[in-house]
Write a protein that holds these residues in place. Structure first.
Motif, PDB file in Angstrom:
ATOM      1  N   ILE A 154      -1.014   1.440 -17.794  1.00  0.00           N
ATOM      2  CA  ILE A 154      -1.138   2.360 -16.661  1.00  0.00           C
ATOM      3  C   ILE A 154      -1.181   1.623 -15.319  1.00  0.00           C
ATOM      4  N   GLY A 155      -0.435   2.133 -14.366  1.00  0.00           N
ATOM      5  CA  GLY A 155      -0.371   1.474 -13.058  1.00  0.00           C
ATOM      6  C   GLY A 155      -1.183   2.193 -12.014  1.00  0.00           C
ATOM      7  N   GLU A 156      -2.259   2.831 -12.423  1.00  0.00           N
ATOM      8  CA  GLU A 156      -3.085   3.510 -11.415  1.00  0.00           C
ATOM      9  C   GLU A 156      -4.554   3.419 -11.824  1.00  0.00           C
ATOM     10  N   VAL A 171       4.020  10.282   2.525  1.00  0.00           N
ATOM     11  CA  VAL A 171       3.656  10.731   1.182  1.00  0.00           C
ATOM     12  C   VAL A 171       3.613   9.482   0.283  1.00  0.00           C
ATOM     13  N   GLY A 172       2.563   8.700   0.462  1.00  0.00           N
ATOM     14  CA  GLY A 172       2.413   7.464  -0.296  1.00  0.00           C
ATOM     15  C   GLY A 172       3.330   6.365   0.219  1.00  0.00           C
ATOM     16  N   VAL A 173       3.107   5.159  -0.302  1.00  0.00           N
ATOM     17  CA  VAL A 173       3.999   4.047   0.044  1.00  0.00           C
ATOM     18  C   VAL A 173       5.392   4.344  -0.499  1.00  0.00           C
ATOM     19  N   SER A 174       5.467   5.168  -1.531  1.00  0.00           N
ATOM     20  CA  SER A 174       6.780   5.536  -2.079  1.00  0.00           C
ATOM     21  C   SER A 174       7.678   6.105  -0.980  1.00  0.00           C
ATOM     22  N   GLU A 175       7.148   7.060  -0.228  1.00  0.00           N
ATOM     23  CA  GLU A 175       7.967   7.617   0.853  1.00  0.00           C
ATOM     24  C   GLU A 175       8.196   6.589   1.948  1.00  0.00           C
ATOM     25  N   CYS A 188       8.686  -7.302  -9.489  1.00  0.00           N
ATOM     26  CA  CYS A 188       8.143  -6.482  -8.399  1.00  0.00           C
ATOM     27  C   CYS A 188       8.012  -5.038  -8.849  1.00  0.00           C
ATOM     28  N   PHE A 189       7.387  -4.244  -8.011  1.00  0.00           N
ATOM     29  CA  PHE A 189       7.230  -2.805  -8.251  1.00  0.00           C
ATOM     30  C   PHE A 189       8.604  -2.197  -8.544  1.00  0.00           C
ATOM     31  N   VAL A 190       8.663  -1.314  -9.555  1.00  0.00           N
ATOM     32  CA  VAL A 190       9.947  -0.836 -10.084  1.00  0.00           C
ATOM     33  C   VAL A 190      10.821  -0.087  -9.072  1.00  0.00           C
ATOM     34  N   ASN A 244       0.516  -8.472  -5.790  1.00  0.00           N
ATOM     35  CA  ASN A 244       1.743  -8.091  -6.468  1.00  0.00           C
ATOM     36  C   ASN A 244       1.521  -7.239  -7.713  1.00  0.00           C
ATOM     37  N   ASN A 245       2.349  -6.225  -7.827  1.00  0.00           N
ATOM     38  CA  ASN A 245       2.509  -5.486  -9.065  1.00  0.00           C
ATOM     39  C   ASN A 245       3.852  -5.965  -9.611  1.00  0.00           C
ATOM     40  N   PRO A 246       3.954  -6.598 -10.738  1.00  0.00           N
ATOM     41  CA  PRO A 246       3.044  -6.598 -11.888  1.00  0.00           C
ATOM     42  C   PRO A 246       2.235  -7.878 -12.127  1.00  0.00           C
ATOM     43  N   SER A 272       6.635  -5.410   4.294  1.00  0.00           N
ATOM     44  CA  SER A 272       5.517  -5.971   3.543  1.00  0.00           C
ATOM     45  C   SER A 272       4.683  -4.832   2.960  1.00  0.00           C
ATOM     46  N   ASP A 273       4.762  -4.697   1.646  1.00  0.00           N
ATOM     47  CA  ASP A 273       4.035  -3.635   0.936  1.00  0.00           C
ATOM     48  C   ASP A 273       2.658  -4.184   0.561  1.00  0.00           C
ATOM     49  N   GLU A 274       1.639  -3.726   1.267  1.00  0.00           N
ATOM     50  CA  GLU A 274       0.281  -4.266   1.066  1.00  0.00           C
ATOM     51  C   GLU A 274      -0.661  -3.176   0.540  1.00  0.00           C
ATOM     52  N   LEU A 275      -0.114  -2.394  -0.374  1.00  0.00           N
ATOM     53  CA  LEU A 275      -0.851  -1.243  -0.903  1.00  0.00           C
ATOM     54  C   LEU A 275      -2.170  -1.618  -1.569  1.00  0.00           C
ATOM     55  N   TYR A 276      -2.240  -2.826  -2.149  1.00  0.00           N
ATOM     56  CA  TYR A 276      -3.452  -3.238  -2.865  1.00  0.00           C
ATOM     57  C   TYR A 276      -4.321  -4.169  -2.017  1.00  0.00           C
ATOM     58  N   ASP A 277      -4.208  -4.093  -0.687  1.00  0.00           N
ATOM     59  CA  ASP A 277      -4.816  -5.146   0.142  1.00  0.00           C
ATOM     60  C   ASP A 277      -6.323  -5.314  -0.045  1.00  0.00           C
ATOM     61  N   PHE A 322      -3.546   4.489   0.290  1.00  0.00           N
ATOM     62  CA  PHE A 322      -4.836   4.900  -0.261  1.00  0.00           C
ATOM     63  C   PHE A 322      -4.838   4.957  -1.780  1.00  0.00           C
ATOM     64  N   SER A 323      -3.641   5.026  -2.374  1.00  0.00           N
ATOM     65  CA  SER A 323      -3.519   5.286  -3.813  1.00  0.00           C
ATOM     66  C   SER A 323      -4.363   4.351  -4.661  1.00  0.00           C
ATOM     67  N   LYS A 324      -4.292   3.055  -4.386  1.00  0.00           N
ATOM     68  CA  LYS A 324      -4.942   2.084  -5.273  1.00  0.00           C
ATOM     69  C   LYS A 324      -6.336   1.728  -4.767  1.00  0.00           C
ATOM     70  N   TRP A 336      -3.171  12.183  -4.472  1.00  0.00           N
ATOM     71  CA  TRP A 336      -3.238  12.838  -3.156  1.00  0.00           C
ATOM     72  C   TRP A 336      -1.940  12.658  -2.375  1.00  0.00           C
ATOM     73  N   ARG A 337      -1.221  11.614  -2.712  1.00  0.00           N
ATOM     74  CA  ARG A 337       0.058  11.295  -2.071  1.00  0.00           C
ATOM     75  C   ARG A 337      -0.087  11.097  -0.565  1.00  0.00           C
ATOM     76  N   ALA A 338      -0.759  10.035  -0.232  1.00  0.00           N
ATOM     77  CA  ALA A 338      -0.894   9.671   1.178  1.00  0.00           C
ATOM     78  C   ALA A 338      -0.727   8.164   1.325  1.00  0.00           C
TER      79      ALA A 338
HETATM   80  C1  LIG Z   1       3.369  -2.325  -5.184  1.00  0.00           C
HETATM   81  C2  LIG Z   1       3.415  -0.836  -5.141  1.00  0.00           C
HETATM   82  N1  LIG Z   1       3.924  -0.242  -4.063  1.00  0.00           N
HETATM   83  C3  LIG Z   1       3.992   1.104  -3.963  1.00  0.00           C
HETATM   84  C4  LIG Z   1       3.569   1.930  -4.998  1.00  0.00           C
HETATM   85  C5  LIG Z   1       3.631   3.430  -4.801  1.00  0.00           C
HETATM   86  O1  LIG Z   1       2.425   3.837  -4.284  1.00  0.00           O
HETATM   87  P1  LIG Z   1       2.081   5.256  -3.640  1.00  0.00           P
HETATM   88  O2  LIG Z   1       1.212   5.964  -4.628  1.00  0.00           O
HETATM   89  O3  LIG Z   1       1.355   4.943  -2.362  1.00  0.00           O
HETATM   90  O4  LIG Z   1       3.367   5.973  -3.411  1.00  0.00           O
HETATM   91  C6  LIG Z   1       3.028   1.341  -6.155  1.00  0.00           C
HETATM   92  C7  LIG Z   1       2.573   2.184  -7.281  1.00  0.00           C
HETATM   93  O5  LIG Z   1       2.370   1.735  -8.387  1.00  0.00           O
HETATM   94  C8  LIG Z   1       2.948  -0.076  -6.222  1.00  0.00           C
HETATM   95  O6  LIG Z   1       2.436  -0.693  -7.297  1.00  0.00           O
END
Ligand SMILES: Cc1ncc(COP(=O)(O)O)c(C=O)c1O
Length: 387
Positions: free
Chosen positions: A36-38, A97-101, A123-125, A173-175, A201-206, A233-235, A242-244
């Protein structure tokens, strides 16, 4: 059947390696999932309550395209306090809507057809797919465990062509769980400047780092001007549903992202922005509690895997361990399938995250301590047969 109506670049997109695997897991019973990645934690209650309060206060409307100004102000203050870099909340931050958007916006705003983005892997998929969807060309740069899964500056420079537009990095880094060192990031900065490249620079897990301090890439000298910082905020706050999230960049660049955002999304969910504001203002101690628990699990899983003869690089960030499975004599796909089949433990094959993941699997420790203990017992049995 009617696929012929779809655009070529969409048909060409590979389904995520993770999805395929988890479709199989979903059909099985008694599986311990390290896939699980969350976060396994529920969002801390005060953050949930802030979302509910917002709904009950009748805040059921769109917000400004950029997002609630109070949230942007709080984020700006937070980034400045943590990393010493200033973003103007009015013109340099957009709530997404999350780092995804945010990734989608960044790629769509930057790339002309055929322009290349260098992506260190594993890296993240979504990284490669987002580049392709925006008409660009992802150029994978495999990293190695010998380099702590960090970019080798000479390899990075060698990957640059006249078509290179940007570098997309993600630390922690994910993974792999790797956290970049200042030295390596300074080298990336030097190369970006020399070749006039943009850095995403994706720093979602900072905030999920263990025993090290996180270096925020745009805070390096001269880098704010050429960086799009993605975060959220996700991680950190266990808020995946929540998708932010947000993107921060100099006004001229951010305006491009907002233009796409306003036509595709309008504004991030209003109640989620209210919850995110509570997270930023008051969530610190919840993050610390979750981080301490992740750290306990991190030590258990990394120590356990190493003892079982699966050499595991020490992760300093996120919530993933990335053991080498070469002792099993199997490739990572076969290892993951057999482990699932024989011992009902789900891990993700490293190649799902790009070329640099070959010979490794991702084990998430965002799951209960006792489950990790049981998973290790099962993996031990497995390795006795296959080691
Ligand atoms: C490195 C990385 N970036 C972005 C995302 C997507 O995150 P979010 O929920 O903010 O869209 C993930 C989710 O697993 C992630 O691992």
């Amino acid at each position: 059947m009617n696929k012929r109506y779809l655009a070529r670049h969409v048909v060409g997109l590979k389904p995520s390696g993770i999805r395929k695997f988890f479709d199989i897991v979903a059909t099985m019973k008694d599986v311990i999932s390290l896939g699980i990645g969350e976060p396994d934690f529920v969002t801390p209650d005060p953050i949930i309550q802030a979302g509910i309060r917002s709904l009950h206060a009748g805040e059921t409307h769109y917000t400004s395209n950029h997002g609630i100004l109070e949230l942007r102000r709080a984020l700006s203050a937070h980034i400045e306090k943590e990393y010493g870099i200033t973003y103007d909340p009015r013109t340099e931050i957009v709530i997404t809507v999350g780092v995804s958007e945010a990734l989608y916006l960044a790629m769509s705003a930057l790339l002309n057809p055929g322009e290349e983005v260098i992506i260190p892997t594993p890296c993240f998929v979504s990284y490669q797919a987002e580049v392709i969807l925006a008409g660009g060309v992802p150029v994978e740069l495999p990293t190695r465990v010998e380099d702590n899964f960090l970019v080798r500056p000479t390899a990075l420079e060698a990957a640059i062509t006249p078509k290179t537009k940007a570098i997309l990095i993600g630390y922690p880094n994910n993974p792999t769980g790797a956290e970049a060192t200042r030295e390596v990031l300074v080298e990336v900065a030097r190369i970006a400047e020399k070749h006039d490249l943009i850095v995403i620079s994706d720093e979602l897990y900072d905030q999920l780092v263990y025993g090290v301090s996180h270096v925020c890439f745009p805070a390096l000298p001269g880098m704010k001007e050429r960086t799009i910082l993605l975060g959220g905020f996700s991680k950190n706050y266990a808020m995946t549903g929540w998708r932010a999230g947000f993107a921060a960049a100099p006004a001229g660049i951010l305006e491009g992202l907002v233009r796409i955002h306003q036509y595709t999304i309008m504004s991030a969910p209003t109640m989620s922005q209210a919850a995110a504001l509570e997270a930023i203002l008051n969530g610190h101690e919840h993050v610390e509690a979750m981080r301490n628990e992740y750290d306990r699990r991190r030590k258990l899983i990394v120590g356990g895997l190493n003892q079982l003869g699966l050499p595991t690089f020490e992760p300093h960030g996120a919530f993933y361990a990335f053991p080498s499975i070469s002792a099993s004599g199997m490739d990572d796909d076969a290892f993951a399938m057999k482990l699932l089949d024989e011992e009902k433990v789900a891990v993700v094959p490293g190649t799902a995250f790009g070329a640099g993941g070959e010979g490794f699997v991702r084990c998430s420790y965002a799951t209960a301590y006792e489950k990790i203990e049981e998973a290790l017992r099962r993996i031990e049995r497995f390795m006795r047969r296959h080691g």
